[in-house]
Write a protein that holds these residues in place. Structure first.
Motif, PDB file in Angstrom:
ATOM      1  N   THR A 132      40.934  12.503  32.676  1.00  0.00           N
ATOM      2  CA  THR A 132      42.009  13.491  32.841  1.00  0.00           C
ATOM      3  C   THR A 132      42.740  13.304  34.171  1.00  0.00           C
ATOM      4  O   THR A 132      43.911  13.650  34.300  1.00  0.00           O
ATOM      5  CB  THR A 132      41.443  14.923  32.756  1.00  0.00           C
ATOM      6  N   ASP A 133      42.049  12.746  35.176  1.00  0.00           N
ATOM      7  CA  ASP A 133      42.760  12.473  36.435  1.00  0.00           C
ATOM      8  C   ASP A 133      43.041  10.977  36.574  1.00  0.00           C
ATOM      9  O   ASP A 133      43.228  10.469  37.673  1.00  0.00           O
ATOM     10  CB  ASP A 133      41.946  12.999  37.628  1.00  0.00           C
ATOM     11  N   GLY A 134      43.050  10.284  35.446  1.00  0.00           N
ATOM     12  CA  GLY A 134      43.240   8.840  35.485  1.00  0.00           C
ATOM     13  C   GLY A 134      44.699   8.432  35.504  1.00  0.00           C
ATOM     14  O   GLY A 134      45.613   9.257  35.378  1.00  0.00           O
ATOM     15  N   LEU A 140      51.683   9.455  31.934  1.00  0.00           N
ATOM     16  CA  LEU A 140      52.190  10.240  30.811  1.00  0.00           C
ATOM     17  C   LEU A 140      52.819  11.541  31.307  1.00  0.00           C
ATOM     18  O   LEU A 140      53.888  11.957  30.844  1.00  0.00           O
ATOM     19  CB  LEU A 140      51.066  10.549  29.815  1.00  0.00           C
ATOM     20  N   VAL A 141      52.165  12.171  32.270  1.00  0.00           N
ATOM     21  CA  VAL A 141      52.707  13.425  32.813  1.00  0.00           C
ATOM     22  C   VAL A 141      54.006  13.147  33.557  1.00  0.00           C
ATOM     23  O   VAL A 141      54.999  13.859  33.434  1.00  0.00           O
ATOM     24  CB  VAL A 141      51.669  14.108  33.742  1.00  0.00           C
ATOM     25  N   TRP A 142      54.007  12.073  34.327  1.00  0.00           N
ATOM     26  CA  TRP A 142      55.165  11.720  35.150  1.00  0.00           C
ATOM     27  C   TRP A 142      56.388  11.423  34.267  1.00  0.00           C
ATOM     28  O   TRP A 142      57.489  11.870  34.520  1.00  0.00           O
ATOM     29  CB  TRP A 142      54.818  10.507  36.010  1.00  0.00           C
ATOM     30  N   ILE A 143      56.147  10.684  33.191  1.00  0.00           N
ATOM     31  CA  ILE A 143      57.248  10.391  32.263  1.00  0.00           C
ATOM     32  C   ILE A 143      57.656  11.655  31.519  1.00  0.00           C
ATOM     33  O   ILE A 143      58.821  11.822  31.157  1.00  0.00           O
ATOM     34  CB  ILE A 143      56.832   9.295  31.238  1.00  0.00           C
ATOM     35  N   GLY A 144      56.710  12.520  31.296  1.00  0.00           N
ATOM     36  CA  GLY A 144      57.013  13.773  30.609  1.00  0.00           C
ATOM     37  C   GLY A 144      56.649  13.777  29.141  1.00  0.00           C
ATOM     38  O   GLY A 144      57.097  14.627  28.378  1.00  0.00           O
ATOM     39  N   ILE A 145      55.830  12.796  28.736  1.00  0.00           N
ATOM     40  CA  ILE A 145      55.399  12.763  27.332  1.00  0.00           C
ATOM     41  C   ILE A 145      54.447  13.936  27.062  1.00  0.00           C
ATOM     42  O   ILE A 145      54.490  14.555  26.009  1.00  0.00           O
ATOM     43  CB  ILE A 145      54.726  11.416  26.997  1.00  0.00           C
ATOM     44  N   SER A 151      42.913  14.903  27.019  1.00  0.00           N
ATOM     45  CA  SER A 151      41.602  14.263  26.980  1.00  0.00           C
ATOM     46  C   SER A 151      41.669  13.056  26.048  1.00  0.00           C
ATOM     47  O   SER A 151      41.926  13.187  24.863  1.00  0.00           O
ATOM     48  CB  SER A 151      40.551  15.259  26.484  1.00  0.00           C
ATOM     49  N   MET A 152      41.471  11.874  26.611  1.00  0.00           N
ATOM     50  CA  MET A 152      41.523  10.676  25.781  1.00  0.00           C
ATOM     51  C   MET A 152      40.135  10.094  25.567  1.00  0.00           C
ATOM     52  O   MET A 152      39.951   9.154  24.811  1.00  0.00           O
ATOM     53  CB  MET A 152      42.418   9.631  26.430  1.00  0.00           C
ATOM     54  N   LEU A 153      39.157  10.637  26.284  1.00  0.00           N
ATOM     55  CA  LEU A 153      37.794  10.141  26.099  1.00  0.00           C
ATOM     56  C   LEU A 153      37.156  10.903  24.943  1.00  0.00           C
ATOM     57  O   LEU A 153      37.625  11.953  24.525  1.00  0.00           O
ATOM     58  CB  LEU A 153      36.990  10.351  27.384  1.00  0.00           C
ATOM     59  N   GLY A 154      36.076  10.358  24.456  1.00  0.00           N
ATOM     60  CA  GLY A 154      35.337  11.068  23.423  1.00  0.00           C
ATOM     61  C   GLY A 154      35.923  10.924  22.041  1.00  0.00           C
ATOM     62  O   GLY A 154      35.813  11.819  21.222  1.00  0.00           O
TER      63      GLY A 154
END
Lengths: 285, 356, 289
Positions: A132-134, A140-145, A151-154
Motif C-alpha cells: 500500500t505504500d509501494g 497510481l495515486v499520482w496519476i489519479g487512477i 491492496s494489490m497483495l493477497g
C-alpha cells in the motif's frame, strides 16, 4: 613402473562418477522414493505413520473438494505461469541472440542477476513494489487512477506476476542455448527460398528451438508447482498451492502420509507434463 | 634385423563393425616406418593402439620382446607427436619438454641439461621461457618433437605431424625430421596420408586401406610393383587397363589389350598362366611419344591436353578405345601437340598385376 | 592449432559475451522492430524493478518503503547489524554456502570430467542424470532429507550441506562441462603418453586449463546456495537457520525496510560476484541449463 591395464579408462570414469552416484542414490533417489512410498501408509498421530498399506490418502485428495481445489489451482497457476514465461522468455532469449556482442554480457547479467538473488529477495521485492505504500500505488495515486492506495497483495494475479518474474531466467537460458545451437545459415536459406520473416520464424527457428522450450518449460513448471514462499507471502489467506499444502501437512499437522500423497500427485503432474512435451518433441522430427 | 615392435593379429572392433585388422606389423630397430593411406583406412587407429590410447579388441603388441598389450600409455615408454602438437598452453617450452622427465622422477639438474640438449637437437635454442602461443607453427612442431624425444622412448610415433604447416615449411621439415631421426637412430612410426612425405622420409611404407594392409615395402617397391589395384591407383598416377596374359617367360609377360594391341610388361608376382586375366599399369611419365608410324610405337590419338607448368599431361586414346595418361616435360616439341593429333606411343616399364 | 592459451581460453569461454554468437536472424519490419524493442524494454523493467525497489527502500528513514531521496538514511542498515538473529543467520548462510559450493564444485568437476571424457555414447544419459535435482521440486528434496533425518541419527548440519550440494550440482556440472569442452583431448593424451597417470593428467593439465570455469562455477554455486530457501526451510531447526529462511519467517508477520537493507547487502554481494564471473569466463558459461 607398475603394470596398469589400459582398460582402466572405464574404471577411472566410474571412479569419477562414484561421488555423485553415491550422493544421488543415498540422498536423492532413495529418500525421495521412501518419502513418496509413505503416501501408501496410514497416518498415525503418535509415530508419523503406520506401515499399513492404504489408498485412503489418495482418495481423500481426489474426493475431498478442499484438496481437489488446491490441486486444480496448482496445475492451473503453474500452466499459466509456464505459458506466460515461455512467451516472454522466448522473446528475451531471441533478443539475446540478436543484441550486439558488446552489450550481450551486460544484458545477460541483468537477466541472471535476479535469479542469483534468490526467491525470497524477489518475492520481497514484489511486496515492497505492490504494498500500500509501494511505488506502484504511489504512481497510481499520482496519476489519479485511484484515489487511495489499493491492496494489490493477497490475490492470485499478484502471485502469478511474481512467479513469472522469478521463473523467467530459467526459461530464457535453455531457449537461448537452443537458438545459438542452430545453423545460422538456415534463416537466410529459408528467405532465399521465398519465406517471409515471420513465416521463417514459425517454420524454421521456432521448431528448431523445441528442445530449449521443453527444457525451460519443464524446469519452470516443476519449480512453480512446488513453490511455497511466494504463494505464502503474496497469495494471502485464500490462496493455497500444493507446495504450501505439503508444508502445512508435514510441519503443522505432522501428517506425513497425506503430505507424501500430495507430493506424489505433484510429481505425477510433472511427469505427465514432461512426457507430453517429449512426445510433442519426438513428433517434430 | 632386430625387431623393435611387433603387432600380432591386431583387431579393433566397435560393436559389430570391424575398424581395423587383423593386421600384423613388424617395426625394425632404427627404421622409419610409414603408415600411409586415405582417411579412415585405420592408420591413426593403429598408431593409437601402439601408443595405448586405444585398446585392441584382439591381438598382441610386443615392444622389445615385452608384451605391452594391456599396459596403459604412461607405462609404455613411447613418444607421441600429435597432429596439432598438443602442447600444454599453460606451461613454458622448458616445462613442456620437461614434463615427461618429471613424470619419470628424473633429478631436476639432469632435467635442465637434457631439456637444453634436446632443444638444441631440434634447432630451437633460447625459447625455454616462452609459452607455446609465442611460437610459430614450425617452432611448436619442433617443441612437440623435443617433448617426445627427451624421454628417450623405445619408439617415436608421429601422427601427421606436418599437416598443419604451410607447404613450404612442410617440405623443409620433412628432410629435417628425417635427419634428426637418422642422427638419433630412433625407431619411428610415422602416419601420413601424403605419399610424397612417405616416399621422401621412410625406410619402409605400409599402405593401408579399409582397415587392412594393402602392401608393405620400400617406397621404390611400392611405386614400382604395386600388388593390388588400390596400391596402383593410390600411389602415383597410373593408367590401369584390364588385359589378358598372352605370353609368359619368367616374370616377363606380354599383355593383350584386345584389338590386336599387345604390350610387353613385368608381372609384379607370378601370373596364373597364358590366358589369365590381369591389370596392366602404365605410369604416365614412362610413356614416350613419337611419330605415328614409328617402330614399336602404338598408334594413338591425343584426346585431351592439360598444361601443368613444368609438365604437360596428355590423354591418349588407342584404336580399341583404351585411354592412357602420358606426362611429358613442358618443352616446345610437346607444347604444340593438340587434341586430335595422331601420335605413336611407347609404354615403357609397364607392370602387370595378376588377378586384380 | 589450439595450443596457445589465449585461443584455448576463448574456446573455454565458448559463448563469452563479446564474441560473435551466430544465431538465426529474422528481419522484422519497422513497426515490428519498435514493438519488439518496447516489449524487451518492458521485460527488463519488469525483471529489475522488484530488485531496484528493494535497494531504494533500504535507505528509507522510516517504516515506509517510499520517501523523498533527500531523506535517505542508513537507519535500517544499523538496525540489521544490531539484530543478532539476522547477523547470525547471515553468517550461517555464508558458512553453508561456502561448504556447499566447495563440495559441489569438487564433485561437479569429477562428474563433468567423466561425462565429457569417459561416458562416450552414454553421455546424454549421464548429463540428464546429473541434472536430476533441477527436475525435482526442491521441496521434495528437502522433505526427503528431513525424513532421512528423522529415521537416521545424522547431524542436521551435514544433511543441510548435502541438500545444498544437491541443488548446486546441476549448475556446477553444466558450467564446468562448458569449460571442459574447450580443452583439446589431445593435450590430455599427450600428458598421458608422456607418463602421467589419469589423476595426474587431470590435476596437472586439465584443471589448470579449466581453472577459470571451475572458479566461476564455484562462485555461482555459492550464490545459488546462499539464496536458496527451500532446503533450509524444512531441515534447519529453530535458532540456527539460513538468512532466506529467517527473512521468510520475519516477512510472514511484518514487512520492515530492515529486510530491504539485508537483501541489499546480499544484492551488492551478488553483483560483485557476478561481475567477477563475467570477467573470468563470461556469465553465459555458468548458466548452462
Amino acid at each position: 613402473m607398475s603394470q596398469q591395464s589400459s582398460r582402466a579408462g572405464g574404471l577411472f570414469g566410474a571412479a569419477l562418477m562414484s561421488p555423485i552416484g553415491i550422493l544421488y542414490l543415498c540422498f536423492l533417489l532413495l529418500p525421495i522414493g521412501f518419502f513418496l512410498s509413505l503416501s501408501f501408509f496410514t497416518y498415525s498421530a503418535q509415530q508419523m505413520y503406520v506401515a499399513e498399506p492404504t489408498l485412503d490418502n489418495y482418495s481423500r485428495l481426489i474426493f475431498d473438494g478442499y484438496y481437489r481445489r488446491i490441486i486444480y489451482d496448482t496445475i492451473r497457476v503453474s500452466l499459466v505461469v509456464t505459458v506466460i514465461t515461455l512467451v516472454f522468455g522466448y522473446a528475451l532469449a531471441y533478443f539475446l541472440t540478436r543484441v550486439k556482442s558488446t552489450w550481450r554480457g551486460i544484458m545477460m547479467f541483468l537477466i541472471i542477476a535476479p535469479l542469483m538473488t534468490g526467491v525470497i529477495v524477489r518475492t520481497y521485492g514484489w511486496i515492497v513494489l505492490l504494498g500500500t505504500d509501494g511505488l506502484v500505488n504511489a504512481i497510481l495515486v499520482w496519476i489519479g487512477i485511484v484515489e487511495r492506495p489499493i491492496s494489490m497483495l493477497g490475490n492470485e494475479k499478484t502471485v502469478i506476476v511474481a512467479l513469472v518474474h522469478i521463473m523467467l531466467p530459467y526459461m530464457v537460458f535453455p531457449i537461448f542455448s537452443s537458438l545459438v545451437a542452430q545453423d545460422p545459415h538456415l534463416v537466410p536459406a529459408a528467405s532465399t527460398l521465398g519465406a517471409k520473416p515471420l513465416r521463417t520464424f514459425f517454420e524454421v527457428t521456432l521448431p528448431l528451438s523445441r528442445s530449449g522450450i521443453v527444457m525451460g518449460s519443464v524446469i519452470v513448471f516443476t519449480m512453480t508447482s512446488g513453490s511455497i514462499v511466494t504463494v505464502e507471502l503474496l497469495g494471502g489467506r485464500d490462496m493455497t498451492m500444493m507446495g504450501q499444502l505439503i508444508y502445512q501437512l508435514i510441519l503443522s499437522t505432522f501428517n506425513w502420509p497425506l503430505g507424501a500423497a500430495v507430493a506424489a500427485l505433484l510429481v505425477l503432474c510433472q511427469f505427465i507434463m514432461i512426457s507430453y512435451y517429449f512426445r510433442k518433441m519426438r513428433r517434430a522430427y | 634385423m632386430q625387431l623393435a615392435l611387433t603387432l600380432e593379429k591386431i583387431v579393433k572392433r566397435y560393436g559389430a563393425t570391424t575398424a581395423l585388422g587383423p593386421i600384423d606389423i613388424d617395426v625394425r630397430q632404427g627404421e622409419l616406418l610409414t603408415l600411409l593411406g586415405p582417411s579412415g583406412c585405420g592408420k591413426t587407429t593403429t598408431l593409437h593402439i601402439i601408443a595405448g590410447l586405444t585398446t585392441p579388441t584382439e591381438g598382441r603388441l610386443l615392444l622389445n620382446g615385452r608384451n605391452i598389450t594391456a599396459l596403459a600409455p604412461p607405462y609404455r615408454d613411447i613418444g607421441l607427436v600429435f597432429q596439432n602438437y598438443a602442447l600444454f598452453p599453460h606451461r613454458t617450452i622448458a616445462e613442456n619438454v620437461a614434463f615427461g622427465l618429471r613424470m619419470r622422477k628424473v633429478p631436476k639438474a639432469e632435467i635442465t641439461v637434457r631439456v637444453r640438449a634436446i632443444l638444441n637437437v631440434v634447432g630451437l635454442p633460447n625459447v625455454e621461457e616462452r609459452y607455446p602461443n609465442q611460437l610459430s607453427g614450425g617452432q611448436r612442431q619442433r617443441v612437440a618433437l623435443a617433448r617426445a624425444l627427451v624421454i628417450e622412448p623405445s619408439i617415436l610415433l608421429l601422427d601427421e605431424p606436418l599437416s598443419n604447416l604451410d607447404a613450404l615449411l612442410r617440405k623443409k621439415m620433412r628432410l629435417e625430421l628425417r635427419e634428426i631421426q637418422q642422427r638419433l637412430g630412433i625407431t619411428t612410426v610415422f602416419v601420413t596420408h601424403d605419399q610424397d612425405e612417405a616416399f621422401e622420409m621412410s625406410d619402409r611404407v605400409i599402405l593401408m586401406n579399409g582397415g587392412h594392409i594393402e602392401q608393405i615395402g620400400s617406397p621404390e617397391a611400392l611405386y614400382d610393383s604395386p600388388q593390388t589395384r588400390f596400391a596402383a591407383s593410390f600411389i602415383g598416377e597410373a593408367s590401369l587397363t584390364p588385359c589378358t596374359i598372352a605370353q609368359v617367360r619368367g616374370d616377363d609377360v606380354v599383355a593383350d589389350l584386345g584389338g590386336g594391341m599387345t604390350i610387353p610388361a613385368k608381372a609384379v608376382r607370378p601370373v596364373d598362366g597364358v590366358g589369365s586375366q590381369a591389370l596392366l599399369m602404365a605410369r604416365p611419365e614412362r610413356v614416350t611419344l613419337s611419330e605415328p608410324n614409328a617402330t614399336d610405337a602404338l598408334p594413338m590419338t591425343i584426346s585431351k591436353r592439360v598444361f601443368q607448368g613444368e609438365r604437360i599431361l596428355f590423354e591418349l586414346t588407342a584404336a580399341n578405345g583404351h585411354a592412357f595418361q602420358c606426362s611429358v616435360p613442358s618443352i616446345e616439341k610437346y607444347r604444340e601437340m593438340q587434341p586430335g593429333l595422331n601420335v605413336g606411343a611407347v609404354l615403357h616399364e609397364c607392370r602387370v598385376i595378376p588377378g586384380a | 592449432m589450439r595450443t596457445d592459451p589465449s585461443e584455448t581460453q576463448n574456446v573455454v569461454a565458448a559463448a563469452r559475451p563479446g564474441r560473435a554468437v551466430e544465431a538465426p536472424k529474422v528481419d522484422l519490419s519497422g513497426l515490428g522492430r519498435v514493438a519488439f524493442g518496447l516489449m524487451i524494454t518492458l521485460l527488463y523493467v519488469f525483471l529489475l524493478a522488484p530488485i531496484l525497489i528493494v535497494v531504494f527502500a533500504s535507505f528509507s528513514p522510516t517504516m515506509s518503503n517510499t520517501y523523498a531521496l533527500s531523506q535517505a538514511s542508513l537507519h535500517w542498515y544499523r538496525e540489521f547489524i544490531g539484530n543478532s538473529s539476522f547477523v547470525s543467520a547471515f553468517k550461517f548462510s555464508l558458512l553453508l554456502a561456502l561448504l556447499a559450493s566447495f563440495f559441489a564444485t569438487i564433485i561437479g568437476l569429477l562428474t563433468s570430467y567423466a561425462i565429457v571424457r569417459f561416458l562416450g555414447r552414454a553421455r546424454t544419459i549421464g548429463q540428464s542424470i546429473a541434472m536430476l535435482p533441477m527436475m525435482v521440486p526442491h521441496i521434495l528434496i528437502s522433505l526427503s532429507l528431513l525424513l532421512l533425518l528423522t529415521r537416521f541419527p545424522l547431524p542436521e548440519m551435514s544433511v543441510l550441506v548435502i541438500g545444498h550440494i544437491l541443488i548446486c550440482l546441476p549448475f556446477t556440472i553444466a558450467g564446468i562441462m562448458a569449460s571442459l569442452e574447450g580443452v583439446d583431448p589431445d593435450i590430455e593424451a599427450a600428458a598421458y603418453t608422456l607418463g602421467a597417470n589419469r589423476l595426474r593428467v587431470l590435476w596437472e593439465v586439465t584443471v589448470p586449463l579449466v581453472a577459470p570455469g571451475v572458479l566461476s562455477a564455484a562462485i555461482f554455486a555459492f550464490i545459488i546456495s546462499f539464496g536458496d530457501v527451500y532446503i533450509a526451510l524444512f531441515i534447519s531447526g529453530p535458532g540456527v537457520t539460513t538468512l532466506p529462511v529467517e527473512i521468510f519467517s520475519y516477512v510472514q508477520w511484518e514487512s520492515s525496510p530492515v529486510i530491504a537493507a539485508i537483501t541489499t547487502v546480499q544484492i551488492v554481494m551478488i553483483i560483485l560476484f557476478g561481475l567477477f564471473i563475467e570477467r573470468l569466463v563470461g556469465l553465459r558459461s555458468v548458466m548452462r541449463i
